[in-house]
Design an enzyme around this catalytic site. Structure first.
Site, PDB file in Angstrom:
ATOM      1  N   SER A   8       0.847  -1.201   0.000  1.00  0.00           N
ATOM      2  CA  SER A   8       0.000   0.000   0.000  1.00  0.00           C
ATOM      3  C   SER A   8       0.880   1.248   0.000  1.00  0.00           C
ATOM      4  O   SER A   8       1.787   1.383   0.826  1.00  0.00           O
ATOM      5  CB  SER A   8      -0.882   0.014   1.245  1.00  0.00           C
ATOM      6  OG  SER A   8      -1.400   1.317   1.450  1.00  0.00           O
ATOM      7  N   HIS A  31      -0.982  -1.306  -4.227  1.00  0.00           N
ATOM      8  CA  HIS A  31      -2.301  -1.132  -3.595  1.00  0.00           C
ATOM      9  C   HIS A  31      -2.517   0.358  -3.345  1.00  0.00           C
ATOM     10  O   HIS A  31      -1.740   0.989  -2.622  1.00  0.00           O
ATOM     11  CB  HIS A  31      -2.304  -1.931  -2.296  1.00  0.00           C
ATOM     12  CG  HIS A  31      -3.573  -1.918  -1.526  1.00  0.00           C
ATOM     13  ND1 HIS A  31      -4.581  -2.851  -1.726  1.00  0.00           N
ATOM     14  CD2 HIS A  31      -4.017  -1.105  -0.538  1.00  0.00           C
ATOM     15  CE1 HIS A  31      -5.580  -2.614  -0.880  1.00  0.00           C
ATOM     16  NE2 HIS A  31      -5.260  -1.553  -0.139  1.00  0.00           N
ATOM     17  N   MET A  66     -12.371   2.972  -0.380  1.00  0.00           N
ATOM     18  CA  MET A  66     -13.062   3.130   0.906  1.00  0.00           C
ATOM     19  C   MET A  66     -13.939   4.364   0.787  1.00  0.00           C
ATOM     20  O   MET A  66     -13.635   5.430   1.340  1.00  0.00           O
ATOM     21  CB  MET A  66     -12.026   3.258   2.034  1.00  0.00           C
ATOM     22  CG  MET A  66     -11.361   1.923   2.353  1.00  0.00           C
ATOM     23  SD  MET A  66      -9.797   2.124   3.242  1.00  0.00           S
ATOM     24  CE  MET A  66      -8.722   2.380   1.849  1.00  0.00           C
ATOM     25  N   MET A 135     -10.572  -7.116   5.773  1.00  0.00           N
ATOM     26  CA  MET A 135      -9.778  -6.090   6.464  1.00  0.00           C
ATOM     27  C   MET A 135      -9.331  -6.621   7.818  1.00  0.00           C
ATOM     28  O   MET A 135     -10.141  -7.151   8.588  1.00  0.00           O
ATOM     29  CB  MET A 135     -10.593  -4.810   6.670  1.00  0.00           C
ATOM     30  CG  MET A 135     -10.923  -4.031   5.409  1.00  0.00           C
ATOM     31  SD  MET A 135      -9.494  -3.430   4.498  1.00  0.00           S
ATOM     32  CE  MET A 135      -8.668  -2.388   5.719  1.00  0.00           C
TER      33      MET A 135
END
Ligand code: DX5
Ligand code: ZN
Length: 220
Positions: A8, A31, A66, A135
């Site tokens: 990420s 990511h 998100m 998650m």
């Protein structure tokens, strides 16, 4: 199942996104976390920045949205050239319709679950998805600690995918590091997001290789 590592870039040096993407050339994906300050209490970036990442990244882009109303916004990320687009089940109005739309646009379709969202509602619909993201932190920020209590859900998800005979990837995101990746692989994950663990390392590609090796010894 082969191991996929997807670092990420959330906590990377955002003043040098191109350089930071090049630092993870040994990864399978980059990511990219999109946050809208509504679905999660944090704001990152939107489509123009993700389009820029697609243009300069040496590896394909794994977008994690998100955001509220993914039904409206997610297809544009597929159109922008993201290899995989993940939206949250909690935010989607018509998740199966959206997954089909993403696939029709040429992206992998992926659905994410917050730590306390059950996996079972997806069981009959797994063939509609290329990946499920479980998650392992509450979404919103990098650098949080791994929520161990997600592991039983991961094990149930792995059993459901295996008994359906499907090739659906199971991704974990949040608090994944050398200290936790083996347990996640053992519980059933095959695709691993690691943000701070990779970007805080001296050599990001060496850290990716180390994480890959640890996971490979435990993946099912
Ligand atoms: C959190 C994001 C993660 C985050 C992971 O909401 O979805 O992708 O950047 O960062 P670490 O690996 O530091 O937990
Ligand atoms: Zn993420």
């Amino acid at each position: 199942m082969s191991v996929v590592i997807s670092p990420s870039i959330l906590n990377s040096d955002l003043s040098d996104l191109k350089g930071e993407l090049e630092r993870i050339s040994g990864a399978d994906f980059a990511h990219v976390d999109v946050m809208d300050n509504h679905f999660v209490p944090n704001l990152s970036w939107g489509l123009p920045v993700v389009e820029a990442c697609v243009r300069v990244s040496p590896v394909p882009i794994d977008a994690h949205l998100m955001i509220e109303n993914p039904d409206r916004w997610a297809p544009a990320y597929a159109e922008a050239g993201c290899a995989s687009v993940t939206f949250h089940l909690e935010a989607a109005t018509a998740p199966i319709k959206l997954a089909r739309e993403l696939r029709a646009l040429g992206a992998k379709a992926s659905v994410a679950l917050r730590p306390s969202t059950p996996f079972e509602p997806l069981v009959d619909h797994l063939h509609e998805f290329d990946m499920v993201l479980l998650m392992t932190v509450e979404p919103g920020f990098g650098g949080q600690s791994f929520i161990e209590s997600v592991m039983p859900k991961l094990t149930r998800a792995r059993k459901a995918v295996s008994s359906a005979g499907l090739d659906v990837r199971l991704q974990v995101d949040g608090g994944v590091s050398r200290a936790t990746i083996e347990r996640a692989a053992e519980a059933g994950a095959d695709t691993f997001v690691a943000g701070s663990a990779v970007y805080s390392a001296e050599n990001a590609n060496d850290e990716i290789a180390a994480l890959r090796e640890l996971a490979a010894a435990h993946v099912h």
